[in-house]
Design a protein around this motif. Structure first.
Motif, short mmCIF file in Angstrom:
data_model
loop_
_atom_site.label_atom_id
_atom_site.label_comp_id
_atom_site.label_asym_id
_atom_site.label_seq_id
_atom_site.Cartn_x
_atom_site.Cartn_y
_atom_site.Cartn_z
N ALA A 59 0.84 -1.20 0.00
CA ALA A 59 0.00 0.00 0.00
C ALA A 59 0.88 1.26 0.00
N ARG A 60 1.94 1.25 0.80
CA ARG A 60 2.86 2.40 0.83
C ARG A 60 3.50 2.61 -0.54
N LEU A 74 -6.65 -1.19 -1.86
CA LEU A 74 -5.91 -2.11 -1.00
C LEU A 74 -6.13 -1.77 0.48
N CYS A 75 -6.13 -0.48 0.80
CA CYS A 75 -6.35 -0.09 2.20
C CYS A 75 -7.72 -0.53 2.69
N HIS A 76 -8.73 -0.40 1.86
CA HIS A 76 -10.07 -0.86 2.26
C HIS A 76 -10.08 -2.38 2.46
N THR A 77 -9.33 -3.10 1.62
CA THR A 77 -9.22 -4.55 1.78
C THR A 77 -8.54 -4.89 3.10
N ILE A 78 -7.45 -4.18 3.42
CA ILE A 78 -6.75 -4.42 4.68
C ILE A 78 -7.67 -4.11 5.86
N LEU A 89 -5.10 3.30 8.04
CA LEU A 89 -5.96 4.49 7.98
C LEU A 89 -5.16 5.72 7.55
N TYR A 90 -3.95 5.82 8.03
CA TYR A 90 -3.07 6.93 7.69
C TYR A 90 -2.76 6.92 6.19
N GLY A 107 -11.43 12.53 7.67
CA GLY A 107 -11.94 11.51 8.57
C GLY A 107 -10.94 10.38 8.82
N PHE A 108 -10.31 9.91 7.74
CA PHE A 108 -9.31 8.84 7.89
C PHE A 108 -8.10 9.32 8.68
#
Length: 188
Positions: A59-60, A74-78, A89-90, A107-108
């Motif tokens: 993701a990074r 990918l972040c939503h999957t994680i 979230l960051y 928000g995130f």
């Protein structure tokens, strides 16, 4: 994991077989982490955690290469497997911001800053930066004070987008840095 998961047991061989079939399955990785921790198996805990960390690193890398939609996905999957994971979230907040949705990013970033707190003040500075760009400076300061547990907010650095203002000497800035220039720099 809830008490329902405590009532069954999965052999590590089955977890490993599932991961061989799909090495990036975060739900299986989560189960592996849970059982390795429950059974006091630091060797397996490290192995399963490494698989999770590889997804976070992916993701990074997507974020750093400008692939914001892929980063967000990918972040939503994680987060589906590891809800409230602060670093995910960051990264999601930054990708959302860089993808043009500053309102959604706020928000995130707030959630990440709240979960991370003093462990990583950079997350708080990015949250404050988002609030600055949204014109919510005072609200952001109040929330940051509560996150950091301080009566008076003192920031050693606040990274600014170069299009708005930048002194080109931010401690955390990795996008635009010119360490030979100190103070405010005229953009002309």
């Amino acid at each position: 994991m809830s008490s329902v998961e405590d009532s069954f047991d999965i052999p590590f061989e089955e977890i490993d077989a599932l991961l061989q079939a799909n090495p990036d399955d975060l739900n299986v990785i989560k189960v592996g982490i849970y059982f390795a921790s429950k059974r006091n198996r630091p060797d397996l805990l490290s192995a399963y955690s490494s698989r999770f960390n590889a997804q976070l690193e992916k993701a990074r890398n997507l974020l750093n290469s400008g692939q914001f939609n892929e980063t967000i996905q990918l972040c939503h999957t994680i987060l589906a497997a590891f809800p409230d994971h602060p670093h995910t979230l960051y990264i999601l907040g930054l990708a959302t911001w860089y993808n043009g949705d500053l309102q959604g990013a706020e928000g995130f970033l707030r959630q990440a800053a709240t979960l991370i707190g003093m462990a990583d003040p950079t997350a708080v500075s990015f949250y404050l930066n988002a609030m600055l760009h949204l014109g919510k400076v005072f609200e952001g300061q109040e929330i940051a004070r509560s996150i950091l547990g301080q009566d008076r907010l003192v920031l050693n650095y606040l990274e600014m987008d170069i299009a708005y203002a930048c002194n080109l000497h931010c401690t955390a800035c990795h996008h635009y840095s010119n360490y030979t220039s100190k103070g405010n720099v005229d953009f002309q």
